[in-house]
Enzyme design. Structure first.
Site, short mmCIF file in Angstrom:
data_model
loop_
_atom_site.label_atom_id
_atom_site.label_comp_id
_atom_site.label_asym_id
_atom_site.label_seq_id
_atom_site.Cartn_x
_atom_site.Cartn_y
_atom_site.Cartn_z
N SER A 127 0.83 -1.21 0.00
CA SER A 127 0.00 0.00 0.00
C SER A 127 0.86 1.25 0.00
CB SER A 127 -0.86 -0.04 1.27
OG SER A 127 -1.48 1.18 1.50
N TYR A 152 -2.31 -1.37 11.06
CA TYR A 152 -2.55 -1.86 9.69
C TYR A 152 -1.37 -1.52 8.79
CZ TYR A 152 -4.01 -1.92 4.86
OH TYR A 152 -4.03 -2.14 3.50
N LYS A 156 1.82 -3.86 6.70
CA LYS A 156 2.28 -3.83 5.30
C LYS A 156 3.80 -3.67 5.25
CE LYS A 156 -1.68 -4.50 3.48
NZ LYS A 156 -1.99 -5.82 2.95
P1 NAD Z 1 -11.30 -6.93 1.16
O1 NAD Z 1 -11.55 -6.93 2.63
O2 NAD Z 1 -12.43 -6.64 0.26
O3 NAD Z 1 -10.67 -8.34 0.73
C1 NAD Z 1 -9.88 -9.12 1.59
C2 NAD Z 1 -10.46 -10.52 1.60
O4 NAD Z 1 -9.64 -11.35 2.43
C3 NAD Z 1 -11.88 -10.58 2.18
O5 NAD Z 1 -12.70 -11.31 1.29
C4 NAD Z 1 -11.72 -11.33 3.51
O6 NAD Z 1 -12.85 -12.12 3.81
C5 NAD Z 1 -10.48 -12.17 3.23
N1 NAD Z 1 -9.67 -12.53 4.40
C6 NAD Z 1 -9.21 -11.71 5.39
N2 NAD Z 1 -8.47 -12.42 6.26
C7 NAD Z 1 -8.45 -13.70 5.81
C8 NAD Z 1 -7.85 -14.91 6.28
N3 NAD Z 1 -7.12 -14.94 7.39
N4 NAD Z 1 -8.04 -16.04 5.56
C9 NAD Z 1 -8.79 -16.03 4.42
N5 NAD Z 1 -9.38 -14.94 3.95
C10 NAD Z 1 -9.21 -13.77 4.63
O7 NAD Z 1 -10.07 -5.93 0.88
P2 NAD Z 1 -9.52 -5.36 -0.48
O8 NAD Z 1 -9.84 -3.92 -0.53
O9 NAD Z 1 -9.90 -6.24 -1.61
O10 NAD Z 1 -7.96 -5.46 -0.20
C11 NAD Z 1 -7.19 -6.55 -0.66
C12 NAD Z 1 -5.75 -6.37 -0.21
O11 NAD Z 1 -5.23 -5.15 -0.72
C13 NAD Z 1 -5.56 -6.29 1.31
O12 NAD Z 1 -4.36 -6.95 1.63
C14 NAD Z 1 -5.45 -4.82 1.56
O13 NAD Z 1 -4.71 -4.55 2.73
C15 NAD Z 1 -4.70 -4.36 0.33
N6 NAD Z 1 -4.90 -2.95 0.01
C16 NAD Z 1 -6.16 -2.46 -0.12
C17 NAD Z 1 -6.36 -1.11 -0.40
C18 NAD Z 1 -7.76 -0.54 -0.49
O14 NAD Z 1 -7.89 0.66 -0.34
N7 NAD Z 1 -8.79 -1.34 -0.72
C19 NAD Z 1 -5.26 -0.29 -0.59
C20 NAD Z 1 -3.97 -0.83 -0.48
C21 NAD Z 1 -3.81 -2.17 -0.19
C1 WQD Z 2 -9.57 9.43 0.91
C2 WQD Z 2 -9.76 10.93 1.10
C3 WQD Z 2 -10.19 11.61 3.37
C4 WQD Z 2 -14.12 9.74 3.74
C5 WQD Z 2 -6.99 4.51 3.20
C6 WQD Z 2 -5.92 3.84 4.01
C7 WQD Z 2 -4.76 3.48 3.14
C8 WQD Z 2 -5.20 2.68 1.92
C9 WQD Z 2 -6.33 3.33 1.21
C10 WQD Z 2 -5.01 0.34 2.37
C11 WQD Z 2 -9.07 11.46 2.34
C12 WQD Z 2 -11.37 11.92 2.48
C13 WQD Z 2 -12.90 10.16 3.25
C14 WQD Z 2 -15.14 10.69 3.97
C15 WQD Z 2 -13.65 12.43 3.23
N1 WQD Z 2 -5.70 1.40 2.27
N2 WQD Z 2 -12.67 11.47 3.02
N3 WQD Z 2 -14.86 12.02 3.71
O1 WQD Z 2 -7.38 7.62 3.90
O2 WQD Z 2 -6.42 7.86 1.56
O3 WQD Z 2 -6.43 5.68 2.63
O4 WQD Z 2 -7.38 3.65 2.14
O5 WQD Z 2 -3.85 0.15 2.33
O6 WQD Z 2 -3.88 2.74 3.92
O7 WQD Z 2 -5.49 4.72 5.04
O8 WQD Z 2 -8.59 6.65 1.89
O9 WQD Z 2 -10.91 6.66 1.11
O10 WQD Z 2 -10.46 6.85 3.60
O11 WQD Z 2 -9.92 8.77 2.12
O12 WQD Z 2 -13.44 13.63 3.03
O13 WQD Z 2 -16.22 10.38 4.45
O14 WQD Z 2 -11.14 11.19 1.30
O15 WQD Z 2 -9.97 12.65 4.29
O16 WQD Z 2 -8.57 12.72 2.03
P1 WQD Z 2 -7.18 7.06 2.56
P2 WQD Z 2 -10.06 7.16 2.20
#
Ligand code: NAD
Ligand code: WQD
Length: 344
Positions: A127, A152, A156
């Protein structure tokens, strides 16, 4: 026949879109998911899009016996994409052990079993959170890793270190670490998308729920930042563009094209968009108004961060090029589909 790929967390948001792209590219997929943050009906959506129902094992990756059993039941897995993790930043402050246990034990079990089963490579979901508040934008893969501000985020950083240590110790496999910026949107078919649990914490699901009247109004967290319109800036990347990068990464490792045993790529568009800018793009794309108000800053928010995706563009030959308006239209179509199905 292409080799089988294991997708952990494959019924989740990014995982489900990636399964579709893997299937399109001809890879047979087996998903492991404990359904802690997703629904088994996602498999129906995947099947409606691709015409193929992926194999599915409902199990927890922290259970190493279950992971070993899966490898015995589904022989020939050559690559893993590890999405399984807990991902709510706020919750991780309340329940740090849950996050360390789930995210790190999942990864360590996979690395252990990979060594036993001759798996060639693992793609890891990292991330942009590893960069914290960057000194300079856009960030490259060489930008400094800042001290994590949440358990969290720390999982990562530690996960990247665990993979590096295991590979440096001589493990016979490769890894590609993908640092996602802000994934948003849904599949254009509206068959799969993000399923937020309870009140959404992330911007786009909150925005689409506010537009639908499920939430009274969207709070824009701060308009006094040092940015052109005062609201925070992020790099919003379309989830299907993001999914496609995983297929390229897997193929790169399996075809022995990796230049190093561990490679890191930023996955973003290279464009910074503000919160108010995103609301604008949504309204322009859909013709639907987003009721919103300016609210105080959210604790812990980064002012601005966006990617320099040049390495992914040049080395992987991958570009995130879906226009933000199209992404917003897809997010809205998905929200309407959830309403139609009586889910939200
Ligand atoms: P998500 O929660 O939709 O998907 C994660 C899936 O993993 C879920 O279906 C959950 O049920 C499953 N899961 C969790 N723990 C588990 C375990 N121990 N065994 C089996 N299944 C398990 O999340 P997402 O948004 O699709 O994110 C996927 C990956 O990408 C995550 O590692 C997340 O940290 C990373 N990521 C997400 C974002 C974002 O903003 N969505 C940003 C950066 C990184
Ligand atoms: C985006 C922007 C808020 C909600 C998070 C995790 C990061 C990564 C992605 C996994 C920000 C603003 C939000 C609302 C708002 N995940 N906002 N009103 O914070 O960039 O990142 O998700 O790795 O680790 O921290 O994403 O979608 O929460 O916010 O104004 O109700 O929207 O302040 O500027 P963020 P977000």
């Amino acid at each position: 026949m292409k080799p089988r790929i294991l997708v952990t967390g494959g019924t989740g948001y990014i995982g489900s879109h990636t399964v579709v792209e893997l299937q399109k590219a001809g890879y047979p997929v087996v998903i492991i998911d404990n359904l802690s943050n997703s629904n088994v009906k996602v498999l129906d959506g995947i099947e409606r899009i691709s015409g193929i129902r992926p194999d599915f094992v409902e199990a927890d990756c922290t259970d190493i016996a279950a992971v070993r059993k899966l490898f015995n039941d589904y022989p020939g897995i050559k690559g893993i994409i590890n999405f399984a993790a807990s991902k709510a930043v706020g919750e991780s402050m309340q329940k740090p052990l849950l996050y360390y246990r789930n995210n790190l034990n999942t990864l360590m079990n996979l690395l252990e079993v990979m060594g036993e089963k001759e798996v060639e490579g693992i793609v890891f979901s990292s991330s942009c959170t590893v960069y914290g508040e960057p000194d300079v934008n856009p960030v490259t893969e060489e930008s400094p890793i800042k001290k994590a501000t949440s358990p969290y985020g720390n999982t990562k950083q530690i996960s990247e270190e665990i993979i590096t240590d295991v590979i440096n110790s001589g493990a016979p496999f490769k890894s590609i670490l993908l640092r996602y910026f802000n994934p948003v949107g849904a599949h254009p078919s509206a068959e799969i998308g993000e399923l937020p649990n309870g009140v959404p914490q992330n911007l786009v699901p909150y925005l689409t729920q506010a537009a639908m009247g499920i939430r009274k109004e969207l709070s824009v967290f701060g308009d006094d930042y040092n940015t052109p319109d005062g609201s925070c800036i992020r790099d919003y990347i379309d989830v299907v563009d993001l999914a496609k990068a995983h297929v390229i990464a897997i193929e790169r490792m399996l075809d022995n094209k990796s230049e190093e045993q561990i490679e890191v790529f930023n996955l973003g568009t290279g464009n910074g968009v503000s919160v108010l800018g995103l609301i604008n793009a949504f309204e322009k794309a859909t013709g639907v108004k987003v009721p919103h108000k300016i609210a105080p800053r959210r604790a812990g928010d980064i002012e601005k961060v966006w990617a320099n995706p040049a390495r992914a563009n040049n080395v992987l030959g991958w570009v995130a090029d879906t226009p933000i308006e199209e992404t917003m239209r897809n997010a809205w179509a998905w929200q309407m589909k959830l309403r139609e199905r009586g889910i939200m």
